[in-house]
Scaffold this motif. Sequence first.
Motif, PDB file in Angstrom:
ATOM      1  N   GLU A 215       2.683 -10.473  -8.241  1.00 59.76           N
ATOM      2  CA  GLU A 215       3.730  -9.536  -8.653  1.00 59.76           C
ATOM      3  C   GLU A 215       3.913  -8.443  -7.597  1.00 59.76           C
ATOM      4  O   GLU A 215       5.048  -8.058  -7.274  1.00 59.76           O
ATOM      5  CB  GLU A 215       3.387  -8.905 -10.005  1.00 59.76           C
ATOM      6  N   ALA A 216       2.813  -7.926  -7.066  1.00 60.83           N
ATOM      7  CA  ALA A 216       2.906  -6.899  -6.027  1.00 60.83           C
ATOM      8  C   ALA A 216       3.551  -7.460  -4.770  1.00 60.83           C
ATOM      9  O   ALA A 216       4.375  -6.801  -4.118  1.00 60.83           O
ATOM     10  CB  ALA A 216       1.515  -6.348  -5.714  1.00 60.83           C
ATOM     11  N   SER A 217       3.181  -8.696  -4.417  1.00 56.97           N
ATOM     12  CA  SER A 217       3.773  -9.354  -3.258  1.00 56.97           C
ATOM     13  C   SER A 217       5.282  -9.518  -3.434  1.00 56.97           C
ATOM     14  O   SER A 217       6.076  -9.227  -2.525  1.00 56.97           O
ATOM     15  CB  SER A 217       3.113 -10.726  -3.046  1.00 56.97           C
ATOM     16  N   ARG A 218       5.698  -9.985  -4.604  1.00 56.33           N
ATOM     17  CA  ARG A 218       7.125 -10.181  -4.844  1.00 56.33           C
ATOM     18  C   ARG A 218       7.873  -8.846  -4.878  1.00 56.33           C
ATOM     19  O   ARG A 218       9.017  -8.755  -4.406  1.00 56.33           O
ATOM     20  CB  ARG A 218       7.348 -10.928  -6.163  1.00 56.33           C
ATOM     21  N   ALA A 219       7.242  -7.802  -5.409  1.00 58.41           N
ATOM     22  CA  ALA A 219       7.877  -6.488  -5.438  1.00 58.41           C
ATOM     23  C   ALA A 219       8.091  -5.970  -4.015  1.00 58.41           C
ATOM     24  O   ALA A 219       9.131  -5.365  -3.707  1.00 58.41           O
ATOM     25  CB  ALA A 219       7.038  -5.504  -6.244  1.00 58.41           C
ATOM     26  N   ALA A 220       7.118  -6.216  -3.132  1.00 53.69           N
ATOM     27  CA  ALA A 220       7.271  -5.810  -1.735  1.00 53.69           C
ATOM     28  C   ALA A 220       8.391  -6.603  -1.065  1.00 53.69           C
ATOM     29  O   ALA A 220       9.205  -6.039  -0.311  1.00 53.69           O
ATOM     30  CB  ALA A 220       5.958  -6.024  -0.987  1.00 53.69           C
ATOM     31  N   LYS A 221       8.455  -7.887  -1.335  1.00 54.80           N
ATOM     32  CA  LYS A 221       9.530  -8.712  -0.776  1.00 54.80           C
ATOM     33  C   LYS A 221      10.897  -8.227  -1.270  1.00 54.80           C
ATOM     34  O   LYS A 221      11.865  -8.156  -0.495  1.00 54.80           O
ATOM     35  CB  LYS A 221       9.329 -10.181  -1.172  1.00 54.80           C
TER      36      LYS A 221
ATOM     37  N   LEU B 110       0.827  -1.209   0.000  1.00 60.87           N
ATOM     38  CA  LEU B 110       0.000   0.000   0.000  1.00 60.87           C
ATOM     39  C   LEU B 110       0.863   1.262   0.000  1.00 60.87           C
ATOM     40  O   LEU B 110       0.602   2.204  -0.767  1.00 60.87           O
ATOM     41  CB  LEU B 110      -0.920   0.003   1.221  1.00 60.87           C
ATOM     42  N   ARG B 111       1.870   1.299   0.866  1.00 65.19           N
ATOM     43  CA  ARG B 111       2.687   2.507   0.997  1.00 65.19           C
ATOM     44  C   ARG B 111       3.409   2.843  -0.297  1.00 65.19           C
ATOM     45  O   ARG B 111       3.553   4.010  -0.668  1.00 65.19           O
ATOM     46  CB  ARG B 111       3.694   2.318   2.136  1.00 65.19           C
ATOM     47  N   GLU B 112       3.852   1.798  -1.007  1.00 63.65           N
ATOM     48  CA  GLU B 112       4.616   2.014  -2.234  1.00 63.65           C
ATOM     49  C   GLU B 112       3.738   2.060  -3.484  1.00 63.65           C
ATOM     50  O   GLU B 112       4.249   2.227  -4.594  1.00 63.65           O
ATOM     51  CB  GLU B 112       5.663   0.903  -2.392  1.00 63.65           C
ATOM     52  N   GLY B 113       2.429   1.885  -3.321  1.00 62.09           N
ATOM     53  CA  GLY B 113       1.528   1.908  -4.470  1.00 62.09           C
ATOM     54  C   GLY B 113       1.715   0.731  -5.401  1.00 62.09           C
ATOM     55  O   GLY B 113       1.414   0.807  -6.605  1.00 62.09           O
ATOM     56  N   LEU B 114       2.177  -0.389  -4.862  1.00 63.42           N
ATOM     57  CA  LEU B 114       2.452  -1.554  -5.703  1.00 63.42           C
ATOM     58  C   LEU B 114       1.186  -2.230  -6.191  1.00 63.42           C
ATOM     59  O   LEU B 114       1.199  -2.941  -7.203  1.00 63.42           O
ATOM     60  CB  LEU B 114       3.321  -2.562  -4.935  1.00 63.42           C
ATOM     61  N   ASP B 115       0.085  -2.018  -5.474  1.00 61.48           N
ATOM     62  CA  ASP B 115      -1.177  -2.576  -5.945  1.00 61.48           C
ATOM     63  C   ASP B 115      -1.628  -1.882  -7.218  1.00 61.48           C
ATOM     64  O   ASP B 115      -1.886  -2.539  -8.242  1.00 61.48           O
ATOM     65  CB  ASP B 115      -2.250  -2.498  -4.845  1.00 61.48           C
ATOM     66  N   ARG B 116      -1.659  -0.579  -7.200  1.00 62.55           N
ATOM     67  CA  ARG B 116      -2.078   0.172  -8.382  1.00 62.55           C
ATOM     68  C   ARG B 116      -1.104  -0.010  -9.543  1.00 62.55           C
ATOM     69  O   ARG B 116      -1.519  -0.079 -10.707  1.00 62.55           O
ATOM     70  CB  ARG B 116      -2.241   1.645  -8.020  1.00 62.55           C
ATOM     71  N   GLU B 117       0.156  -0.116  -9.200  1.00 61.17           N
ATOM     72  CA  GLU B 117       1.166  -0.347 -10.241  1.00 61.17           C
ATOM     73  C   GLU B 117       0.905  -1.646 -10.990  1.00 61.17           C
ATOM     74  O   GLU B 117       1.200  -1.761 -12.185  1.00 61.17           O
ATOM     75  CB  GLU B 117       2.556  -0.379  -9.602  1.00 61.17           C
ATOM     76  N   HIS B 118       0.310  -2.615 -10.298  1.00 62.06           N
ATOM     77  CA  HIS B 118       0.055  -3.913 -10.912  1.00 62.06           C
ATOM     78  C   HIS B 118      -1.417  -4.139 -11.249  1.00 62.06           C
ATOM     79  O   HIS B 118      -1.848  -5.261 -11.507  1.00 62.06           O
ATOM     80  CB  HIS B 118       0.580  -5.023 -10.010  1.00 62.06           C
ATOM     81  N   GLY B 119      -2.199  -3.058 -11.234  1.00 59.92           N
ATOM     82  CA  GLY B 119      -3.532  -3.124 -11.819  1.00 59.92           C
ATOM     83  C   GLY B 119      -4.660  -3.540 -10.899  1.00 59.92           C
ATOM     84  O   GLY B 119      -5.664  -4.089 -11.367  1.00 59.92           O
TER      85      GLY B 119
END
Length: 304
Positions: A220-226, A27-36
């Motif tokens: 993808e969002a999960s892996r980006a956070a990791k 959420l903080r990094e906007g990785l959800d929106r980045e991945h649609g």
Amino acid sequence: MGDEDLPVIRAAVLKIGTVNWELQTILREGLDREHGFRLEVQGYADTAATHLAVQGGASDLAVADMIWLARQRAAGRDYLFIPYSRAVGGLVVPEGSPARSLADLAGGKIGIAGGPLDKSWLILRAYARATHDMDIAADTEQVYGAPPLIYRSAVGADYAGAINYWHYLARMKAEGMRELISVGEAAQALGLDPETPLLGYYMREAFLGDNPGLAQAFYEASRAAKDLLGRSDAAWDALRPLIDAQSQAQFAQLRADWLAGVPPRGPVDPEGARAMFALMHDLGGRALMGDAAQIPPGLFAPVE
């Protein structure tokens, strides 16, 4: 496509659960929106409530272990497993303990979080039998309790050894306790693949069928956070209020052990999962596995 047009994943999690470390990073990094997609985190008081939320349609995603999800799918629920973590427990001994192997605990008390069917305890029982020809359940006294109780009693040296959930073990190690053996080491000695992720996110197959590609997008969002948490001090500093470590040593140990639990990228290896499943079936029987005599077809989401 505006944010309001993105599919939403409502995640049911424990309010103080460690999965929040990853989800809040997303959420903080906007990785959800980045991945649609848009992620919404819903906090619950206990694990049972998170499962009921998904079952009842109030949430779309929660976290569970592979065995529990296999039982649910065998019972007719259309849950799909998405790899999250291979972090599992281990056995620690008090600072200064002379124990060098499980055999050295004979005659002592072992504190166990999770009850007699705790998966870490079952694997360590199998390891003791295979490695030391020891029935550790018969040769020690077991004391079962909630994780915080086992934590406090173990740090107070009330037990010869203790088994707890990974994040409590990290705190225990930071307070001077020593890991005698990890479940990963024991599993590897039993011929199992220590890279098998035993914990996973899960979503309903029907929900994912209505949202093609969403499982991969979330993964993808999960892996980006990791990946971010694997390299960024700032990302961990942002999580300090959630982690609530009582010392810098605890914080450092929790960070190290969380990262050690990150599984390799890619789908679950079916052979590794089948071997783990077979061992759990042998050790826990129907009391642990329910109607899931083997891994139900289609349990693992096809993420890459």
